[in-house]
Structures are given as C-alpha cells and as structure tokens.
Design an enzyme around this catalytic site. Structure first.
Site, PDB file in Angstrom:
ATOM      1  N   GLU A 172      44.038  29.318  47.507  1.00 39.16           N
ATOM      2  CA  GLU A 172      43.811  30.749  47.769  1.00 39.16           C
ATOM      3  C   GLU A 172      43.069  30.966  49.076  1.00 39.16           C
ATOM      4  O   GLU A 172      42.738  30.007  49.780  1.00 39.16           O
ATOM      5  CB  GLU A 172      43.045  31.396  46.609  1.00 39.16           C
ATOM      6  CG  GLU A 172      41.727  30.736  46.316  1.00 39.16           C
ATOM      7  CD  GLU A 172      41.254  30.964  44.880  1.00 39.16           C
ATOM      8  OE1 GLU A 172      42.040  31.407  44.036  1.00 39.16           O
ATOM      9  OE2 GLU A 172      40.085  30.668  44.609  1.00 39.16           O
ATOM     10  N   ASP A 232      33.521  36.298  48.580  1.00 36.42           N
ATOM     11  CA  ASP A 232      34.744  36.289  49.386  1.00 36.42           C
ATOM     12  C   ASP A 232      34.529  36.814  50.803  1.00 36.42           C
ATOM     13  O   ASP A 232      35.240  37.726  51.246  1.00 36.42           O
ATOM     14  CB  ASP A 232      35.845  37.128  48.691  1.00 36.42           C
ATOM     15  CG  ASP A 232      36.115  36.689  47.261  1.00 36.42           C
ATOM     16  OD1 ASP A 232      36.072  35.477  47.003  1.00 36.42           O
ATOM     17  OD2 ASP A 232      36.375  37.545  46.401  1.00 36.42           O
TER      18      ASP A 232
HETATM   19  C1  6LW Z   1      39.544  35.820  44.947  1.00 39.61           C
HETATM   20  C2  6LW Z   1      40.111  34.484  44.918  1.00 39.61           C
HETATM   21  C3  6LW Z   1      39.460  33.912  43.753  1.00 39.61           C
HETATM   22  O1  6LW Z   1      40.466  36.775  45.324  1.00 39.61           O
HETATM   23  O2  6LW Z   1      38.707  34.775  43.105  1.00 39.61           O
HETATM   24  O3  6LW Z   1      39.348  32.218  42.199  1.00 39.61           O
HETATM   25  C4  6LW Z   1      39.125  35.991  43.529  1.00 39.61           C
HETATM   26  N1  6LW Z   1      39.644  32.762  43.333  1.00 39.61           N
HETATM   27  O4  6LW Z   1      39.919  33.790  46.087  1.00 39.61           O
HETATM   28  C5  6LW Z   1      38.052  36.966  43.316  1.00 39.61           C
HETATM   29  O5  6LW Z   1      36.924  36.717  44.122  1.00 39.61           O
END
Ligand code: 6LW
Length: 493
Positions: A175, A14
């Site tokens: 996300e 991330d």
């Molecule tokens: C992160 C999100 C994700 O916050 O995984 O599946 C989480 N998506 O973007 C953890 O890295």
C-alpha cells in the site's frame, strides 16, 4: 541538527509531504470519520509543524453522515506543481478516489475531482507534461498491486491504460505507493506488512514509469519489525522530500507502544521524520540502520539515532484549528470564545453512529490531564454533557453531568465494546471535571466540597487500536446530548 520524534504527536496517520516554492514544507494526514478532513501542516524545517487547517472543510466536498468508525478518508498524498497544491485521497465510504486543489494554501480547497480508478492510498506524479495517478488496487486486467495510469489533471479523466507496475517484495498489504522521478530513475516507494508491528517500507526503481521495476537489494529500507521491546513500532507508509540544502528526508507513520510484552497503543499512528541518503548504487538508506527512532542527530554527512526517551506530560487544551468533530457536524451547534465552548445538544448520542455535538483535540502524550468546568446554569433537565477520552462510539471513557433537581449528578462512565459501565457518581454543584491519563490507565474525576473526587477509571488498553480494531487514535473532547436543544457551556482549564 538534532531532533526528537514523533515530529507530530497524536493521531495523525499516513503522512505525505511536499515542498513549495516558498521554501516551506506542507504535510497532510488521514482523518477517517472525523471532520474537517485531512489535517494540513506547515513547517520551515520539517521538525516544528504548525497545523494551518484542513483540506476538506465543507459537506459539499465530503459527507460523512453514518460512516463506520475508521471509514471515511484514508491516506492522502500532497503534491505541489506550478503554484498549485493537490491532495489526492480515497473516500472509502463513498465515491472512492478524488483530488482537491488550491492555489492559496491558507484558503479553501476545491470541490472534489473524481478519478475513475479503484484502489486505496492514491498518489500523483507530475512528470514533465504528464501526470501519473497510482493507487494500490487492480489494473485494467484485474491484476492486483500498485497500478499506474496517466490522468488529465484538469478533469481527473483517465488517459490510456492502467497497468500493475509492482506487486511489492512479498510482504502482505502492499500500500501507500509514491512514485518519484529523480535523475535517470523512477523510484517507487510502497509500504508492506500492514500498518501494525510488521509494517515496512520498500523501494523499487525503473527507467520507465510503467516498469519493469527492480527491488532495492536491502528492502525493506525502513522497518522496526525486528525491534521487539523498543517504544517505536509499526514504521512504514512513507513519503520523501528534499530540503533546500539538497538533503533528503522521509516522513512515515509509526506508533509508540506501551509494554514490552503484550504491547498495545492507543494514541494512534503518529508522524516520524527520518534523514535519508542515497547510497553509491542509487538506493535509499534510511536513518542510521533503516529503523524509525525517537530522534536523530545529523553529523558528517550521516546521522546517529537518539536512544529511547521519556516524553513530557501533556496538558490538553482546545484549539479551533486542531478541532475534530464526529462525521457531519452542524456548525450552528457550536460557538467558541477563547476557552469557553458552547455546545448545543441534539438527539444524537455519543454512543451512536450519528453526528453527536462533540468537539475534541487529539491526545498527544501518554501522560496527560484534561480539565473543564461546566456552567451549572447551562445544564438543563434531560441534558447529558461532559468530558470524554474517545476512540469511537463504542469505546470511550466519560465524566458525565446530568441535572438532578437543584444540583447535578456527575458520574464516571466506561464504554467498552458498546457496553456502558457506570463507576462512581456524586451529587454536586461544583461542576469541575477532570481526566488524568497515564500510559496504562485513565482516572476520571468530579469535584465536591472543594476537592477532586475520583469517580473510577480504567486501563487504557481497552481504548487501544489492538482492542478497538480501528485506524484512529484517542481524541479528548467535550460533548452535549439534549433532545430539547439545550446548550452546555464549558470552560477549558
Ligand atoms: C491506509 C493504508 C493502511 O490507507 O491503513 O493498513 C489505511 N494500511 O495505508 C488507513 O490508514
């Protein structure tokens, strides 16, 4: 310019990046149940990164006691505004979204400022005299997507309504939203597809922050979902930054898979760098073909990718700056002098959801060797200490030392899904411990009569994200368990 990906190797998922007035780039990653939280890196050129610390270093900022594996801190965003650095993040096991700030990137960060908004993967946009906060979650009317509101950056207070500005381009798990004001447009980048093999990065734009947003005609602008068999997979979750020469760059997560078929990965998600270019219609083109690659060479205003590559072997070593502890470490149980690590045991076990005395550093390459020597005089009756390749409390492979009369028992222990399987063991006074990793397999070693003795081993796939289900990657470390509070002394070789 030519460079190799990943630019930061091992479990550093991330990524988010910014450039400060000093001309350096700063980057943060998520850290989940590990402490200190949010590893912080610095680079002059976006390729060579040095870990300079963490944003979350005090229990007053974050208490991870008892959190689930892959709980705690999810994806952070770093931004720089008028001499101050801000990092905004979600504590998924506690108070939700908050930010910390500092005016001294080499110093401590503030106490958390809470933002009373839900969702994960928060981000900030400093835009004139306004500050926008966004996350992936519900808006005021309960609509789910990228929701945006204005906040007061002094107090974290939400100012005005919170509105869903994008529901993405149709992929699942929208996300990691980031908003940028570049020229006449507000550009929204967001990941879709989930942080797995179908991961993507998409782009949208609008002339107003609250929309309406149109999607980029060549969405997703980044994905490796069609590159079956290629080592680099799961590309997405990106942030962009401009360098001092006007060139734009993207940092994103991706992972290096093992096997062409029935693939898996266990080193976690890593940081990749892609050159990006605005096309004639004002949309981003990522790399040469919208994919994340093992490396790039920039030429004539464009770039070409470097094909699959072999990565070097990695010798594990301990570094205080990179050190990871589990959940809520009690620092009085640790002392480090050069390559000598002293760990005071407690009743907490490596197999429990507690705060075992453990100090580790991420595994950065598939081929790796980790070697330590335990001072036999430091090992006491009832103590259990050793070296481990650790995914979470249920899944780790260990070389364990226990006192047994005048000598010690050194055993290989394979923990999978919470079940501990003992492999071989030896009785010895020579307490050298070693773990050798190859992409597919780990071998555990003790030492007897002047020679390494293999104590068994296990396939690496049982420590993979696919099997263990977490968001984390392998950390290699030493640990000590001892109800009587004895201190084990390790020398890292
Ligand atoms: C992160 C999100 C994700 O916050 O995984 O599946 C989480 N998506 O973007 C953890 O890295």
């Amino acid at each position: 310019m030519k460079y190799i990906n990943p630019v930061i190797r091992g479990f550093y998922p991330d990524p988010s990046v910014c450039r400060a007035d000093d001309g350096y780039f700063y980057l943060v990653c998520s850290s989940f149940q590990f402490f200190p939280g949010l590893p912080l890196f610095k680079s002059k050129d976006l390729v060579d990164w040095e870990q300079i610390g963490h944003c979350i270093t005090r229990t007053s900022q974050l208490d991870l006691n008892g959190v689930d594996p892959s709980g705690g801190l999810f994806a952070p965003t770093i931004r720089y505004h008028k001499g101050r650095f801000y990092v905004v993040v979600t504590n998924t096991s506690g108070d939700g979204n908050f930010y910390v700030y500092t005016d001294d990137i080499n110093g401590e960060w503030s106490e958390p400022v809470l933002v009373d908004r839900g969702g994960i993967d928060p981000s900030l946009l400093f835009d004139g005299d306004k500050v926008y906060f966004m996350s992936n979650g519900e808006d005021d009317s309960g609509e789910n997507g990228v929701s945006l509101c204005e906040i007061d950056i002094e107090t974290g207070k939400v100012l005005g309504p919170c509105k869903c500005i994008s529901k993405g381009s149709g992929g699942r798990f929208l996300e990691a939203p980031h908003l940028y004001h570049i020229g006449e447009y507000y550009y929204l980048l967001a990941a879709e597809g989930g942080t797995e093999y179908g991961h993507t990065e998409c782009m949208f734009r609008s002339r107003e922050p609250f929309g309406p947003y149109e999607g980029c005609p060549h969405n997703p602008i980044l994905t490796n979902r069609h590159l079956g068999g290629y080592m680099v997979q799961g590309a997405g979750h990106a942030d962009i930054v401009q360098d001092g020469n006007g060139q734009w760059w993207m940092v994103n997560l991706a992972f290096r898979q093992i096997n062409m078929w029935r693939q898996f990965h266990h080193l976690g998600r890593e940081v990749f760098l892609e050159p990006v270019f605005f096309d004639e219609n004002g949309w981003l083109k990522v790399g040469s073909d919208g994919t994340s690659r093992c490396g790039f060479e920039l030429e004539n205003g464009g770039c070409k990718s470097i094909p699959n590559m072999e990565y070097p072997a990695y010798k594990w070593s301990f570094s205080k700056k990179e050190a990871c502890y589990i959940r809520r470490p009690d620092y009085s149980n640790y002392s480090f002098e050069g390559n000598v690590l002293k760990l005071k045991g407690t009743e907490n076990r490596l197999n429990s959801r507690g705060n075992v005395t453990f100090a580790g550093v991420r595994q950065k390459e598939f081929d790796c060797t980790a070697e330590v020597e335990v001072n036999i005089n430091s090992v006491s009756e009832g103590m259990r200490c050793g070296l481990t390749v650790y995914m979470d409390e249920n899944d780790h492979y260990d070389v364990v030392v226990e006192k047994n009369g005048e000598s010690c028992t050194v055993s290989g222990i394979i923990n999978i899904g919470g079940v501990a399987l003992a492999t071989n063991k030896i009785e010895t006074n020579e307490l050298k411990l070693k773990i050798e990793g190859q992409a597919q397999y780990y071998k555990l070693y003790g030492f007897e009569k002047g020679q390494w003795v293999q104590l068994g081993g296990m396939e690496s796939k049982y420590l993979s994200s696919e099997v263990c289900e977490g968001f984390t990657g392998i950390i290699i470390g030493v640990f000590c368990e001892d109800e009587k509070g004895g201190t084990a002394e390790f020398t890292v070789k």
